[in-house]
Design a protein around this motif. Structure first.
Motif, PDB file in Angstrom:
ATOM      1  N   GLN A  64       0.813  -1.212   0.000  1.00 19.22           N
ATOM      2  CA  GLN A  64       0.000   0.000   0.000  1.00 19.22           C
ATOM      3  C   GLN A  64       0.849   1.267   0.000  1.00 19.22           C
ATOM      4  N   ASP A  65       1.995   1.237   0.656  1.00 21.62           N
ATOM      5  CA  ASP A  65       2.860   2.418   0.660  1.00 21.62           C
ATOM      6  C   ASP A  65       3.374   2.720  -0.750  1.00 21.62           C
ATOM      7  N   THR A  66       3.724   1.669  -1.472  1.00 22.02           N
ATOM      8  CA  THR A  66       4.156   1.863  -2.861  1.00 22.02           C
ATOM      9  C   THR A  66       3.015   2.429  -3.691  1.00 22.02           C
ATOM     10  N   LYS A  67       1.837   1.861  -3.522  1.00 24.44           N
ATOM     11  CA  LYS A  67       0.674   2.345  -4.267  1.00 24.44           C
ATOM     12  C   LYS A  67       0.398   3.820  -3.973  1.00 24.44           C
ATOM     13  N   LYS A  68       0.545   4.206  -2.713  1.00 29.22           N
ATOM     14  CA  LYS A  68       0.271   5.597  -2.337  1.00 29.22           C
ATOM     15  C   LYS A  68       1.255   6.554  -3.007  1.00 29.22           C
ATOM     16  N   LYS A  69       2.513   6.144  -3.124  1.00 34.67           N
ATOM     17  CA  LYS A  69       3.501   6.985  -3.806  1.00 34.67           C
ATOM     18  C   LYS A  69       3.143   7.153  -5.281  1.00 34.67           C
ATOM     19  N   ILE A  70       2.692   6.064  -5.894  1.00 29.02           N
ATOM     20  CA  ILE A  70       2.301   6.132  -7.300  1.00 29.02           C
ATOM     21  C   ILE A  70       1.051   6.995  -7.453  1.00 29.02           C
ATOM     22  N   LYS A  71       0.115   6.862  -6.524  1.00 31.83           N
ATOM     23  CA  LYS A  71      -1.108   7.673  -6.569  1.00 31.83           C
ATOM     24  C   LYS A  71      -0.769   9.161  -6.441  1.00 31.83           C
ATOM     25  N   GLU A  72       0.184   9.496  -5.595  1.00 31.04           N
ATOM     26  CA  GLU A  72       0.605  10.894  -5.457  1.00 31.04           C
ATOM     27  C   GLU A  72       1.160  11.425  -6.778  1.00 31.04           C
ATOM     28  N   CYS A 109       3.604  -3.147 -13.056  1.00 33.09           N
ATOM     29  CA  CYS A 109       4.395  -2.284 -13.931  1.00 33.09           C
ATOM     30  C   CYS A 109       5.089  -3.157 -14.974  1.00 33.09           C
ATOM     31  N   VAL A 110       4.870  -2.834 -16.236  1.00 34.23           N
ATOM     32  CA  VAL A 110       5.502  -3.556 -17.342  1.00 34.23           C
ATOM     33  C   VAL A 110       6.635  -2.687 -17.877  1.00 34.23           C
ATOM     34  N   THR A 111       7.816  -3.267 -17.964  1.00 33.22           N
ATOM     35  CA  THR A 111       8.999  -2.492 -18.329  1.00 33.22           C
ATOM     36  C   THR A 111       9.638  -3.014 -19.613  1.00 33.22           C
ATOM     37  N   TYR A 112      10.511  -2.176 -20.169  1.00 31.86           N
ATOM     38  CA  TYR A 112      11.259  -2.511 -21.384  1.00 31.86           C
ATOM     39  C   TYR A 112      12.749  -2.471 -21.078  1.00 31.86           C
ATOM     40  N   ASP A 113      13.428  -3.589 -21.366  1.00 36.39           N
ATOM     41  CA  ASP A 113      14.874  -3.689 -21.162  1.00 36.39           C
ATOM     42  C   ASP A 113      15.547  -3.858 -22.525  1.00 36.39           C
ATOM     43  N   PRO A 114      16.108  -2.786 -23.099  1.00 32.38           N
ATOM     44  CA  PRO A 114      16.712  -2.872 -24.434  1.00 32.38           C
ATOM     45  C   PRO A 114      18.033  -3.626 -24.460  1.00 32.38           C
ATOM     46  N   THR A 115      18.559  -4.019 -23.286  1.00 29.90           N
ATOM     47  CA  THR A 115      19.857  -4.696 -23.255  1.00 29.90           C
ATOM     48  C   THR A 115      19.735  -6.218 -23.277  1.00 29.90           C
ATOM     49  N   ASN A 161       7.461   8.942 -15.162  1.00 25.19           N
ATOM     50  CA  ASN A 161       8.347   7.787 -15.280  1.00 25.19           C
ATOM     51  C   ASN A 161       9.517   7.870 -14.305  1.00 25.19           C
ATOM     52  N   ASP A 162       9.959   9.076 -14.008  1.00 22.57           N
ATOM     53  CA  ASP A 162      11.042   9.233 -13.029  1.00 22.57           C
ATOM     54  C   ASP A 162      10.602   8.726 -11.659  1.00 22.57           C
ATOM     55  N   THR A 163       9.360   9.023 -11.289  1.00 26.81           N
ATOM     56  CA  THR A 163       8.834   8.534 -10.012  1.00 26.81           C
ATOM     57  C   THR A 163       8.733   7.018 -10.016  1.00 26.81           C
ATOM     58  N   LEU A 164       8.271   6.451 -11.123  1.00 30.13           N
ATOM     59  CA  LEU A 164       8.186   4.992 -11.222  1.00 30.13           C
ATOM     60  C   LEU A 164       9.563   4.357 -11.078  1.00 30.13           C
ATOM     61  N   LYS A 165      10.545   4.904 -11.768  1.00 33.20           N
ATOM     62  CA  LYS A 165      11.893   4.333 -11.722  1.00 33.20           C
ATOM     63  C   LYS A 165      12.457   4.382 -10.303  1.00 33.20           C
ATOM     64  N   VAL A 174      16.444   0.525 -17.794  1.00 32.11           N
ATOM     65  CA  VAL A 174      15.114  -0.086 -17.906  1.00 32.11           C
ATOM     66  C   VAL A 174      14.049   1.008 -17.931  1.00 32.11           C
ATOM     67  N   ILE A 175      13.124   0.894 -18.888  1.00 39.26           N
ATOM     68  CA  ILE A 175      12.121   1.932 -19.117  1.00 39.26           C
ATOM     69  C   ILE A 175      10.737   1.416 -18.715  1.00 39.26           C
ATOM     70  N   PRO A 176      10.036   2.111 -17.821  1.00 37.44           N
ATOM     71  CA  PRO A 176       8.653   1.716 -17.525  1.00 37.44           C
ATOM     72  C   PRO A 176       7.747   2.077 -18.695  1.00 37.44           C
ATOM     73  N   ILE A 177       6.980   1.108 -19.166  1.00 35.98           N
ATOM     74  CA  ILE A 177       6.099   1.320 -20.312  1.00 35.98           C
ATOM     75  C   ILE A 177       4.642   1.457 -19.884  1.00 35.98           C
ATOM     76  N   ALA A 178       4.217   0.637 -18.926  1.00 34.92           N
ATOM     77  CA  ALA A 178       2.810   0.682 -18.512  1.00 34.92           C
ATOM     78  C   ALA A 178       2.686   0.409 -17.028  1.00 34.92           C
ATOM     79  N   TYR A 179       1.815   1.181 -16.391  1.00 32.18           N
ATOM     80  CA  TYR A 179       1.442   0.914 -15.002  1.00 32.18           C
ATOM     81  C   TYR A 179      -0.025   0.515 -15.015  1.00 32.18           C
ATOM     82  N   LEU A 180      -0.301  -0.722 -14.609  1.00 37.07           N
ATOM     83  CA  LEU A 180      -1.621  -1.313 -14.768  1.00 37.07           C
ATOM     84  C   LEU A 180      -2.261  -1.618 -13.418  1.00 37.07           C
TER      85      LEU A 180
END
Length: 236
Positions: A64-72, A109-115, A161-165, A174-180
């Motif tokens: 829930q703490d993680t969710k609250k940060k994302i909600k903010e 969170c679905v991410t993209y790793d180009p490496t 995206n900076d907050t997600l990272k 690694v790049i966040p693409i979608a938060y579901l």
């Protein structure tokens, strides 16, 4: 796995497509069973990817703490983006329910790793974005499989995206693409929310299909399908 689809299976597939919704509300407290969640993730993992690179990762979130940060972050970004809209649309935009971060039992969170698999990936050298597009294919697989399991899914794109990272400890590359947001719901809406609320209309198929070249809608080599498209057949 090579046999043809039956008529019943075809109907089920198209039902999932036409009844899929971007769910922001109507979540209920019923938890998603681990067996069902693993099936949905496995369906996503079987998406097509450029050069078979499978450049995605899936981060499951319940804390829930993680969710609250994302909600903010959502609230900050929604207020910031509202400055781009004039009244009366601004007030309408701010009134919309556009996420279910705290209400949904599972965030993802679905991410993209180009490496992954090194710097050379077949098919990505000419179009580098093909890796990102591959992740979007995985998200679509995930969305449709969730719908077949009667699970609602909402994509929250009003985020930093900076907050997600930072919040999810993502490596720099690694790049966040979608938060579901995922969860069982008490109903799936008849139409997409933004269509129902008059924000934007659904375009007709005839307005988005061209033949041979851009903006050619009357090419004589395609007359039969042109007629079908103009009739705007509804297969839902």
């Amino acid at each position: 796995m090579t046999e043809n689809f039956t008529d019943e299976e075809k109907q089920g597939f198209y039902k999932a497509i036409y009844s899929r919704r971007d769910v922001r509300s109507h979540f209920i407290s019923k938890p998603i069973e681990d067996e069902v969640l693993s099936k949905i993730l496995n369906a996503a993992h079987h998406a097509p990817s450029v050069g078979f690179s499978q450049p995605w990762n899936f981060i499951l979130i319940k804390d829930q703490d993680t969710k609250k940060k994302i909600k903010e972050s959502f609230e900050e970004e929604k207020n910031r983006s509202s400055q781009l809209v004039e009244e009366p649309k601004k007030s309408k935009y701010l009134s919309f329910k556009l996420e279910g971060i705290l209400e949904s039992p599972v965030n993802l969170c679905v991410t993209y790793d180009p490496t992954k698999f090194g710097p050379f990936v077949i098919g990505r050298s000419s179009i580098p974005e093909a890796g990102l597009y591959s992740v979007c294919c995985a998200i679509q697989n995930l969305w449709l499989s969730a719908r077949t399991e009667n699970i609602g899914l909402g994509w929250v794109s009003i985020l930093s995206n900076d907050t997600l990272k930072e919040t999810l400890d993502l490596p720099e590359h690694v790049i966040p693409i979608a938060y579901l947001c995922l969860g069982y719901v008490d109903e799936f809406a008849e139409k997409p929310d933004l269509e129902t609320k008059g924000w934007l209309p659904r375009l007709e198929l005839k307005d988005v299909v061209f033949f041979e070249k851009w903006n050619d809608k009357e090419n004589k080599n395609w007359e039969k399908i042109q007629k079908m498209i103009k009739e705007n057949l509804d297969y839902a």
